[in-house]
Design a protein around this motif. Structure first.
Motif, mmCIF file in Angstrom:
data_model
loop_
_atom_site.group_PDB
_atom_site.id
_atom_site.type_symbol
_atom_site.label_atom_id
_atom_site.label_comp_id
_atom_site.label_asym_id
_atom_site.label_seq_id
_atom_site.Cartn_x
_atom_site.Cartn_y
_atom_site.Cartn_z
ATOM 1 N N GLY A 38 0.863 -1.088 -0.023
ATOM 2 C CA GLY A 38 0.058 0.086 0.093
ATOM 3 C C GLY A 38 0.812 1.112 -0.077
ATOM 4 O O GLY A 38 0.278 2.364 0.086
ATOM 5 N N LYS A 41 3.962 1.571 -4.680
ATOM 6 C CA LYS A 41 4.566 1.206 -5.802
ATOM 7 C C LYS A 41 4.135 0.904 -7.158
ATOM 8 O O LYS A 41 4.399 1.436 -8.170
ATOM 9 N N THR A 42 2.829 0.171 -7.019
ATOM 10 C CA THR A 42 2.029 -0.106 -8.322
ATOM 11 C C THR A 42 1.425 1.243 -8.999
ATOM 12 O O THR A 42 1.599 1.551 -9.939
ATOM 13 N N THR A 43 1.233 2.278 -8.107
ATOM 14 C CA THR A 43 0.621 3.567 -8.389
ATOM 15 C C THR A 43 1.664 4.391 -9.333
ATOM 16 O O THR A 43 1.538 4.891 -10.115
ATOM 17 N N HIS A 195 8.602 -7.444 -3.288
ATOM 18 C CA HIS A 195 8.728 -7.605 -1.984
ATOM 19 C C HIS A 195 9.909 -8.755 -1.838
ATOM 20 O O HIS A 195 10.086 -9.118 -0.459
HETATM 21 N N1 LIG Z 1 -8.179 1.736 -7.411
HETATM 22 C C1 LIG Z 1 -7.779 2.138 -6.240
HETATM 23 N N2 LIG Z 1 -9.085 3.135 -5.647
HETATM 24 C C2 LIG Z 1 -8.650 3.493 -4.440
HETATM 25 N N3 LIG Z 1 -7.423 3.463 -3.886
HETATM 26 C C3 LIG Z 1 -6.472 2.640 -4.413
HETATM 27 C C4 LIG Z 1 -6.928 1.957 -5.521
HETATM 28 N N4 LIG Z 1 -5.584 1.354 -5.906
HETATM 29 C C5 LIG Z 1 -4.751 1.698 -4.782
HETATM 30 N N5 LIG Z 1 -5.329 2.362 -4.019
HETATM 31 C C6 LIG Z 1 -4.826 2.817 -2.614
HETATM 32 O O1 LIG Z 1 -3.545 3.436 -3.103
HETATM 33 C C7 LIG Z 1 -2.434 3.026 -2.129
HETATM 34 C C8 LIG Z 1 -1.064 2.756 -3.027
HETATM 35 O O2 LIG Z 1 -1.517 1.398 -3.435
HETATM 36 P P1 LIG Z 1 -0.389 0.817 -4.404
HETATM 37 O O3 LIG Z 1 -1.371 -0.585 -5.016
HETATM 38 O O4 LIG Z 1 0.057 1.684 -5.285
HETATM 39 O O5 LIG Z 1 0.411 0.075 -3.235
HETATM 40 P P2 LIG Z 1 1.682 -1.154 -3.705
HETATM 41 O O6 LIG Z 1 2.847 -0.630 -2.934
HETATM 42 O O7 LIG Z 1 1.712 -1.573 -5.002
HETATM 43 O O8 LIG Z 1 1.432 -2.337 -2.646
HETATM 44 P P3 LIG Z 1 1.481 -3.770 -2.739
HETATM 45 O O9 LIG Z 1 2.885 -3.819 -2.123
HETATM 46 O O10 LIG Z 1 0.345 -4.436 -1.785
HETATM 47 O O11 LIG Z 1 1.278 -4.211 -4.051
HETATM 48 C C9 LIG Z 1 -3.062 2.088 -1.026
HETATM 49 O O12 LIG Z 1 -3.537 2.740 0.053
HETATM 50 C C10 LIG Z 1 -4.148 1.686 -1.809
HETATM 51 O O13 LIG Z 1 -5.152 1.165 -0.791
#
Ligand SMILES: Nc1ncnc2c1ncn2[C@@H]1O[C@H](COP(=O)(O)OP(=O)(O)OP(=O)(O)O)[C@@H](O)[C@H]1O
Ligand SMILES: [Mg+2]
Length: 237
Positions: A38, A41-43, A195
């Motif tokens: 969360g 990273k994906t964002t 991870h």
């Molecule tokens: N489609 C969405 N709508 C609302 N919030 C979102 C959405 N996608 C992600 N988030 C929120 O944005 C934040 C960043 O999410 P992201 O998916 O980028 O994290 P991440 O680092 O890739 O996590 P992970 O290690 O679980 O893959 C999180 O708080 C998540 O809940």
């Protein structure tokens, strides 16, 4: 690629997913992106590929701010390819060989060149035996491998991979590391969100650590993994 003060919010979500994030990726680097679930990273990867647009700040590719019209995005995605965290979002279907050829057909390459690249990529990704197999029936690890192959076959300048070792067995993880080495040798810049810290230690030459939508550390793997106390604070040790 450069991020300058990039913030991103999902819809009306009260918290920013990325908050004033700045980042500079030099050509030819092998970058790992780590941080707790969360953290964004994906964002970040989706912003790099133009799938999302910053609500403030800007993303630059080869010193130009990204443009978000269809034709600019189409051009960007030939150069900056993203392998999704979930392979089902990426695979277009049909057989494995058809799935692989899809992007090349869209580029309008001659059929002989398409066939050559498909055969070469099937071999590189250990998918030759599955060439005529329906994508729907692949195991998760096989789908993951195909999704990576789908991007690599386009020969991007910058390849973004979201959790590429998830669902892979140890042998395939090792094989992927070798392949990423070859792709890097051929001149592709790599950014991998993961991870899998042993993978990071073995592979990256620079590690970017995120927490709560920001970059909190960026250094060599040796320096990052030496600071155990900081990693523990970030929930990564
Ligand atoms: N489609 C969405 N709508 C609302 N919030 C979102 C959405 N996608 C992600 N988030 C929120 O944005 C934040 C960043 O999410 P992201 O998916 O980028 O994290 P991440 O680092 O890739 O996590 P992970 O290690 O679980 O893959 C999180 O708080 C998540 O809940
Ligand atoms: Mg993610």
């Amino acid at each position: 690629m450069r991020f300058e003060g990039v913030s991103y919010r999902y819809g009306r979500h009260p918290r920013l997913a990325l908050e004033g994030l700045s980042l500079n990726l030099e050509a030819g680097g092998r970058y790992a992106l780590i941080g707790p679930n969360g953290c964004g990273k994906t964002t970040l990867l989706r912003l790099a590929n133009g799938l999302y647009r910053p609500c403030s700040g800007a993303v630059y590719w080869q010193n130009q701010p990204l443009a978000y019209d269809q034709s600019a995005l189409y051009r960007l995605r030939q150069e900056v390819a993203l392998v999704f965290q979930n392979p089902d979002e990426q695979l277009v279907g049909g057989t494995v060989a058809e799935d692989l050829s899809y992007g090349l057909c869209n580029l309008g390459l001659p059929p002989a060149e398409i066939q050559r690249r498909v055969e070469e990529t099937l071999r590189a990704f250990d998918l030759t035996d599955l060439a005529d197999f329906p994508v729907n029936y692949l195991s998760l690890g096989q789908k993951r491998r195909l999704a990576i192959a789908d991007s690599v076959i386009l020969e991007p300048t910058l390849l973004l991979l979201d959790e590429p070792t998830a669902f892979l067995d140890p042998g395939q993880t090792r094989r992927l590391r070798e392949l990423l080495g070859q792709i890097h040798q051929a001149g592709t810049t790599l950014l991998i969100a993961t991870h899998d810290l042993p993978f990071v230690g073995n592979w990256a030459d620079w590690v970017i650590v995120m927490a709560q939508g920001r970059v909190v550390l960026a250094d060599s793997p040796e320096a990052i993994f030496q600071d155990r106390r900081r990693l523990r604070e970030l929930g990564l040790d």
